[in-house]
Design a protein around this motif. Structure first.
Motif, PDB file in Angstrom:
ATOM      1  N   PRO A  34      43.664  39.879  39.562  1.00  0.00           N
ATOM      2  CA  PRO A  34      43.993  38.482  39.822  1.00  0.00           C
ATOM      3  C   PRO A  34      44.356  38.179  41.262  1.00  0.00           C
ATOM      4  O   PRO A  34      44.532  37.031  41.616  1.00  0.00           O
ATOM      5  CB  PRO A  34      45.199  38.236  38.912  1.00  0.00           C
ATOM      6  CG  PRO A  34      45.854  39.559  38.799  1.00  0.00           C
ATOM      7  CD  PRO A  34      44.732  40.557  38.798  1.00  0.00           C
ATOM      8  N   THR A  35      44.498  39.174  42.105  1.00  0.00           N
ATOM      9  CA  THR A  35      44.838  38.888  43.489  1.00  0.00           C
ATOM     10  C   THR A  35      43.594  38.518  44.256  1.00  0.00           C
ATOM     11  O   THR A  35      42.489  38.892  43.918  1.00  0.00           O
ATOM     12  CB  THR A  35      45.508  40.117  44.121  1.00  0.00           C
ATOM     13  OG1 THR A  35      44.611  41.214  44.014  1.00  0.00           O
ATOM     14  CG2 THR A  35      46.809  40.450  43.441  1.00  0.00           C
ATOM     15  N   ALA A  36      43.771  37.787  45.318  1.00  0.00           N
ATOM     16  CA  ALA A  36      42.638  37.222  46.041  1.00  0.00           C
ATOM     17  C   ALA A  36      41.742  38.286  46.637  1.00  0.00           C
ATOM     18  O   ALA A  36      40.529  38.166  46.650  1.00  0.00           O
ATOM     19  CB  ALA A  36      43.142  36.293  47.139  1.00  0.00           C
TER      20      ALA A  36
ATOM     21  N   LEU B  54      40.146  42.011  27.295  1.00  0.00           N
ATOM     22  CA  LEU B  54      41.605  41.906  27.221  1.00  0.00           C
ATOM     23  C   LEU B  54      42.274  43.103  27.887  1.00  0.00           C
ATOM     24  O   LEU B  54      43.271  42.946  28.611  1.00  0.00           O
ATOM     25  CB  LEU B  54      42.045  41.795  25.762  1.00  0.00           C
ATOM     26  CG  LEU B  54      41.713  40.463  25.074  1.00  0.00           C
ATOM     27  CD1 LEU B  54      41.888  40.577  23.571  1.00  0.00           C
ATOM     28  CD2 LEU B  54      42.581  39.344  25.631  1.00  0.00           C
ATOM     29  N   VAL B  55      41.747  44.303  27.647  1.00  0.00           N
ATOM     30  CA  VAL B  55      42.319  45.492  28.282  1.00  0.00           C
ATOM     31  C   VAL B  55      42.178  45.406  29.796  1.00  0.00           C
ATOM     32  O   VAL B  55      43.111  45.716  30.547  1.00  0.00           O
ATOM     33  CB  VAL B  55      41.625  46.768  27.745  1.00  0.00           C
ATOM     34  CG1 VAL B  55      42.018  47.989  28.579  1.00  0.00           C
ATOM     35  CG2 VAL B  55      42.000  47.001  26.282  1.00  0.00           C
ATOM     36  N   TRP B  56      41.004  44.955  30.264  1.00  0.00           N
ATOM     37  CA  TRP B  56      40.787  44.833  31.713  1.00  0.00           C
ATOM     38  C   TRP B  56      41.800  43.869  32.340  1.00  0.00           C
ATOM     39  O   TRP B  56      42.434  44.183  33.350  1.00  0.00           O
ATOM     40  CB  TRP B  56      39.354  44.349  31.971  1.00  0.00           C
ATOM     41  CG  TRP B  56      39.003  44.248  33.427  1.00  0.00           C
ATOM     42  CD1 TRP B  56      39.373  43.262  34.303  1.00  0.00           C
ATOM     43  CD2 TRP B  56      38.233  45.175  34.192  1.00  0.00           C
ATOM     44  NE1 TRP B  56      38.869  43.508  35.558  1.00  0.00           N
ATOM     45  CE2 TRP B  56      38.164  44.681  35.515  1.00  0.00           C
ATOM     46  CE3 TRP B  56      37.578  46.369  33.876  1.00  0.00           C
ATOM     47  CZ2 TRP B  56      37.468  45.349  36.523  1.00  0.00           C
ATOM     48  CZ3 TRP B  56      36.882  47.024  34.886  1.00  0.00           C
ATOM     49  CH2 TRP B  56      36.831  46.517  36.183  1.00  0.00           C
ATOM     50  N   LEU B  57      41.947  42.696  31.740  1.00  0.00           N
ATOM     51  CA  LEU B  57      42.853  41.695  32.295  1.00  0.00           C
ATOM     52  C   LEU B  57      44.305  42.167  32.239  1.00  0.00           C
ATOM     53  O   LEU B  57      45.060  41.991  33.197  1.00  0.00           O
ATOM     54  CB  LEU B  57      42.690  40.380  31.543  1.00  0.00           C
ATOM     55  CG  LEU B  57      41.360  39.653  31.750  1.00  0.00           C
ATOM     56  CD1 LEU B  57      41.256  38.455  30.822  1.00  0.00           C
ATOM     57  CD2 LEU B  57      41.188  39.214  33.198  1.00  0.00           C
ATOM     58  N   ALA B  58      44.690  42.773  31.119  1.00  0.00           N
ATOM     59  CA  ALA B  58      46.065  43.255  30.994  1.00  0.00           C
ATOM     60  C   ALA B  58      46.341  44.379  31.989  1.00  0.00           C
ATOM     61  O   ALA B  58      47.390  44.409  32.648  1.00  0.00           O
ATOM     62  CB  ALA B  58      46.316  43.731  29.565  1.00  0.00           C
TER      63      ALA B  58
ATOM     64  N   GLY C 274      43.015  32.931  39.266  1.00  0.00           N
ATOM     65  CA  GLY C 274      41.707  33.363  38.804  1.00  0.00           C
ATOM     66  C   GLY C 274      41.619  33.688  37.328  1.00  0.00           C
ATOM     67  O   GLY C 274      40.534  34.013  36.824  1.00  0.00           O
ATOM     68  N   PHE C 275      42.739  33.621  36.613  1.00  0.00           N
ATOM     69  CA  PHE C 275      42.732  34.008  35.202  1.00  0.00           C
ATOM     70  C   PHE C 275      42.230  32.904  34.274  1.00  0.00           C
ATOM     71  O   PHE C 275      41.763  33.188  33.171  1.00  0.00           O
ATOM     72  CB  PHE C 275      44.141  34.431  34.763  1.00  0.00           C
ATOM     73  CG  PHE C 275      44.348  35.910  34.747  1.00  0.00           C
ATOM     74  CD1 PHE C 275      43.911  36.682  35.820  1.00  0.00           C
ATOM     75  CD2 PHE C 275      44.969  36.537  33.690  1.00  0.00           C
ATOM     76  CE1 PHE C 275      44.096  38.053  35.823  1.00  0.00           C
ATOM     77  CE2 PHE C 275      45.159  37.911  33.681  1.00  0.00           C
ATOM     78  CZ  PHE C 275      44.726  38.675  34.746  1.00  0.00           C
ATOM     79  N   LYS C 276      42.349  31.652  34.695  1.00  0.00           N
ATOM     80  CA  LYS C 276      42.022  30.560  33.767  1.00  0.00           C
ATOM     81  C   LYS C 276      40.584  30.633  33.245  1.00  0.00           C
ATOM     82  O   LYS C 276      40.374  30.610  32.029  1.00  0.00           O
ATOM     83  CB  LYS C 276      42.301  29.215  34.435  1.00  0.00           C
ATOM     84  CG  LYS C 276      43.784  28.930  34.629  1.00  0.00           C
ATOM     85  CD  LYS C 276      44.020  27.595  35.330  1.00  0.00           C
ATOM     86  CE  LYS C 276      45.512  27.337  35.538  1.00  0.00           C
ATOM     87  NZ  LYS C 276      45.757  26.060  36.264  1.00  0.00           N
ATOM     88  N   PRO C 277      39.562  30.715  34.099  1.00  0.00           N
ATOM     89  CA  PRO C 277      38.196  30.793  33.561  1.00  0.00           C
ATOM     90  C   PRO C 277      37.958  32.059  32.749  1.00  0.00           C
ATOM     91  O   PRO C 277      37.198  32.041  31.768  1.00  0.00           O
ATOM     92  CB  PRO C 277      37.312  30.745  34.811  1.00  0.00           C
ATOM     93  CG  PRO C 277      38.198  31.149  35.938  1.00  0.00           C
ATOM     94  CD  PRO C 277      39.558  30.664  35.569  1.00  0.00           C
TER      95      PRO C 277
END
Length: 360
Positions: free
Chosen positions: A7-9, A187-191, A135-138
């Motif tokens: 999520p970081t730029a 989900l695992v990737w995002l978490a 960046g998480f919303k989409p």
């Protein structure tokens, strides 16, 4: 998997203060991943107990409540008696036996609804409070769309077994499981991207490590899809010797290409389905070993090396579970363990690939 970046730029690892800011989001995402994992296991039990066709209607809202009295149970039972599976698979089943298979399918559908609620309500809350990482919303909307699609595909799968078949179509089962696996992987990737650790691997060697990791994730997903074809065809009950299959390590081409047109063999030929599943299992184990050795050579003693060796151990364990499941002719406990462990391998592979995307 690069599309699900951190999520970081600029892709740097999260700092501890930033990690603490998104701790609640991380807990939510890991909880969703656990629910999807549970749903895959319950789905496996539904398939292995031949329960998937016990509910012959799709009622997204009213279906939450199971039959509450004898008359309602008898009505459901009468609906089940109208489909071919009843006459050909369970002709002697009584109401008590029907309640058992109904329970599995109802639990599977209930879990799907629970996952939907557990996704939507916290998503609305975090979104409204401005607590989502950049960046998480989409990406989360994409996960939500995958879940909605899964519901439609699940009913599309069930419909295939209500008229002219006694089981669901194996290709639809494979699509259903692959969608669940993709959702779990996302989900695992995002978490995992919300875990704060410093980068420790040189940018010079990262491309090669990332190639191995991403290839492993894709090959794992392919193997899960092939496993679903084996399960849908009941091919695991047809050829129960190892390391030989039907008397040879590589069956004759005329047996592997028995059906016409040729493409049908990849979906309907039990021998080819199980042979493919075995060969990809060996390929996965070989790729895991190569990845571990390559990581050792380039990254030395590092977190990446520990993950690579852990992944190799998980794949080797999964191969053993698969062999045991096969030679025992797919008992319920072994079939469920094999399916659950496939998701553990996938989760570890995704977490490894995600960590490498952040240089750690």
């Amino acid at each position: 998997m690069s599309g699900l970046s951190d999520p970081t730029a600029k892709g740097a690892a999260l700092s501890v203060p930033l990690r603490n800011t998104y701790r609640a989001v991380a807990i939510w995402l890991w909880s969703l991943a656990a629910l999807v994992f549970l749903m895959v296991v319950v789905g496996g039990a539904t398939r292995l107990t031949e329960s998937g066709l016990s509910i012959t209607e799709w009622k997204p809202l009213s279906g939450v409540i199971p039959p509450l009295n004898e008359a309602a149970w008898l009505a459901e039972f009468e609906n089940y008696k109208k489909i071919p599976q009843y006459a050909q698979v369970f002709p002697d089943i009584d109401l008590s036996g029907f309640k058992f298979i109904f329970f599995w399918e109802w639990s599977h559908r209930l879990l799907g609804r629970l996952i939907g609620v557990a996704t939507v309500l916290p998503l609305v809350f975090f979104w409204a409070k401005g607590l989502l990482p950049p960046g998480f919303k989409p990406k989360l909307l994409g996960v939500l769309a995958l879940g909605a699609l899964q519901g439609f595909v699940g009913w599309w799968m069930v419909k295939s077994g209500l008229v002219d078949r006694i089981e669901v179509a194996q290709e639809r089962l494979a699509i259903h499981l692959l969608l669940a696996s993709a959702t779990f992987a996302a989900l695992v990737w995002l978490a995992a991207s919300l875990k704060a650790r410093k980068a420790e691997i040189s940018e010079r060697i990262l491309p090669g490590l990332r190639w191995f990791a991403n290839a492993f994730v894709l090959l794992t997903l392919l193997q899960i899809g092939l496993g679903a074809l084996v399960a849908g065809l009941r091919a695991g009950r047809a050829f129960n010797t190892w390391p030989l299959i039907d008397g040879s390590f590589i069956p004759p081409l005329d047996r592997l290409a028995l059906l016409e047109p040729l493409w049908r063999n990849f979906l309907d030929n039990m021998l080819l389905a199980q042979f493919q599943h075995r060969m990809v299992a060996y390929a996965l184990l070989a790729l895991a070993l190569l990845q571990a050795l390559y990581t050792w050579r380039l990254a030395g003693r590092s977190r990446a090396l520990r993950r690579a060796f852990a992944l190799t151990g998980l794949v080797a364990t999964q191969v053993v579970i698969g062999i045991v499941t096969l030679v025992l002719i797919v008992p319920l406990w072994a079939g469920l363990l094999h399916q659950a462990f496939a998701m553990i391998v996938l989760g570890m592979a995704v977490a490894h690939a995600q960590a490498l995307s952040q240089g750690r």
